[in-house]
Design an enzyme around this catalytic site. Structure first.
Site, PDB file in Angstrom:
ATOM      1  N   TRP A   1      44.463  36.826  43.230  1.00 31.76           N
ATOM      2  CA  TRP A   1      44.082  37.110  44.385  1.00 31.76           C
ATOM      3  C   TRP A   1      43.270  36.047  45.192  1.00 31.76           C
ATOM      4  CZ3 TRP A   1      47.495  40.478  45.828  1.00 31.76           C
ATOM      5  CH2 TRP A   1      47.723  41.553  45.037  1.00 31.76           C
TER       6      TRP A   1
ATOM      7  N   ASP B   1      35.994  39.228  48.463  1.00 31.87           N
ATOM      8  CA  ASP B   1      37.182  40.428  48.244  1.00 31.87           C
ATOM      9  C   ASP B   1      36.756  41.275  47.431  1.00 31.87           C
ATOM     10  OD1 ASP B   1      39.303  41.848  47.789  1.00 31.87           O
ATOM     11  OD2 ASP B   1      40.702  39.961  47.217  1.00 31.87           O
TER      12      ASP B   1
ATOM     13  N   LYS C   1      42.573  50.815  45.894  1.00 35.18           N
ATOM     14  CA  LYS C   1      42.119  50.459  44.579  1.00 35.18           C
ATOM     15  C   LYS C   1      40.636  51.385  44.249  1.00 35.18           C
ATOM     16  CE  LYS C   1      44.913  46.889  43.926  1.00 35.18           C
ATOM     17  NZ  LYS C   1      44.620  45.654  44.485  1.00 35.18           N
TER      18      LYS C   1
END
Ligand SMILES: *Cc1c(COP(=O)(O)O)cnc(C)c1O
Length: 354
Positions: A100, A167, A191
């Protein structure tokens, strides 16, 4: 049969949240109308959005500190470019801790110079880099607090003179942190917060408006702040379910309460991984994630039995990501300690019986 859902995302949500969300799709709070057929400008939905935004700031301890909470679309992946679009004038720093981070770096390069301040790529991202120097005069430093795929988690965060962007897709609301050390946090809901379809962005308003380029309205945080996160039709269902999950967490005692449970879950599985010779952990011990535990089976001849036993016990979603292999047990907020116990029992039984 009761399922034990270790899916990495979309993932487990509290049962009562799911029940309430299902009811609201048919009949929202006894209104005779569905949540998904009413105007987003209706009083009922405006209240839901306001509550969701307020709960996010409350849970993070950021009320009255100059932050705004937004529920946007396009996933965390859109935030990879939106953060740079809004904040990158000349040079930004990125800590590269996994897939990511790499994707965020790729997008940021479209907008300016990107310095990879530190990286664990050479060891397939099995640890979190530490003790690195942060160059002066960065527009911001970008971190990934939890690396969902590799199962590593930042336990400490660097001190910076520039805005800190993070993030937090896979560990938002899972542990106590001083969230005011961050200037912009974002997290795809799917998530640890809700269904896919919305991304929470919490941004300190005074970092905005400093780049010279023009930012398209939909990607400009200021647009969404000015319109109370209702510039265009918001993803009403995803916002509603996220609101319910945050309310569930608040009723439970907030982040402090869930952190305690999350630590118990992580301790349970990691002590089994450490003691059981049939399994080996992937991530460096001090950097292991409390959300995603990554591990391998050391004796391949036992794999079939293990997989079968897991299936029989109702365990879902523990296959590792293709870039790591092995297994990954994701233990988000809604997963019970009992579910982790079921998995750990199977792991220890495998050692005893072979
Ligand atoms: C899943 C994930 C993403 C991507 O989220 P999308 O909403 O699918 O764009 C980004 N960062 C992290 C840490 C993730 O776990």
């Amino acid at each position: 049969m009761q399922k034990h859902n270790f899916s990495a995302g979309p993932c487990i949500l509290p049962k009562e949240v799911m029940q309430k969300a299902a009811e609201a799709v048919v009949n929202l709070d006894g209104s005779g109308l569905s949540l998904i057929e009413i105007s987003h400008r209706s009083a009922a939905f405006v209240e839901i959005m306001e509550k969701a935004r307020a709960l996010a700031l409350e849970l993070l301890g950021l009320e009255g500190k100059g932050y705004s909470a937004l529920f946007l679309q396009g996933g965390a992946s859109t935030q990879f470019l939106a953060t740079a679009y809004n904040l990158l004038e000349t040079k930004a720093g990125y800590v590269n801790t996994g897939t990511w981070s790499l994707k965020a770096i790729k997008e940021a390069r479209l907008f300016g110079e990107v310095v990879e301040v530190a990286s664990s790529q050479e060891q397939n991202f099995n640890f979190i880099p530490k003790g690195y120097d942060i160059p002066k005069e960065l527009d911001f430093l970008h971190l990934t607090s939890n690396n969902t795929i590799f199962g590593t988690q930042m336990k400490e965060f660097p001190k910076t003179n520039c805005p800190l962007v993070c993030d937090m897709s896979s560990d938002i609301f899972s542990r106590q942190l001083d969230f005011s050390q961050f200037d912009l946090m974002y997290a795809g809901a799917q998530k640890n917060m809700g269904p896919a379809g919305t991304t929470l962005v919490v941004v300190k308003e005074d970092i905005l408006g400093k780049v010279s380029r023009k930012v398209p309205s939909m990607l400009d945080y200021k647009t969404h702040i000015a319109k109370d996160s209702m510039f265009n039709t918001p993803p009403v269902f995803a916002v509603y379910v996220s609101m319910l999950t945050m309310q569930w967490l608040k009723d439970l005692g907030g982040i402090a309460a869930i952190e305690e449970i999350n630590e118990k879950k992580a301790n349970l599985i990691y002590s089994e991984i450490e003691l059981n010779p049939v399994f080996s952990g992937f991530a460096a011990k001090e950097d292991r994630s409390n959300m995603n535990a990554t591990f391998n089976i050391t004796d391949d001849t036992l794999k079939e039995t293990f997989d079968e036993n897991c299936k029989e016990a109702g365990i879902n979603g523990i296959n590792g990501h293709r870039s790591v292999g092995g297994y990954r047990a994701s233990m988000y907020n809604a997963l019970s300690l009992e579910s982790v116990g079921v998995l750990v029992d199977i792991m220890s039984e495998l050692e005893r019986k072979g």
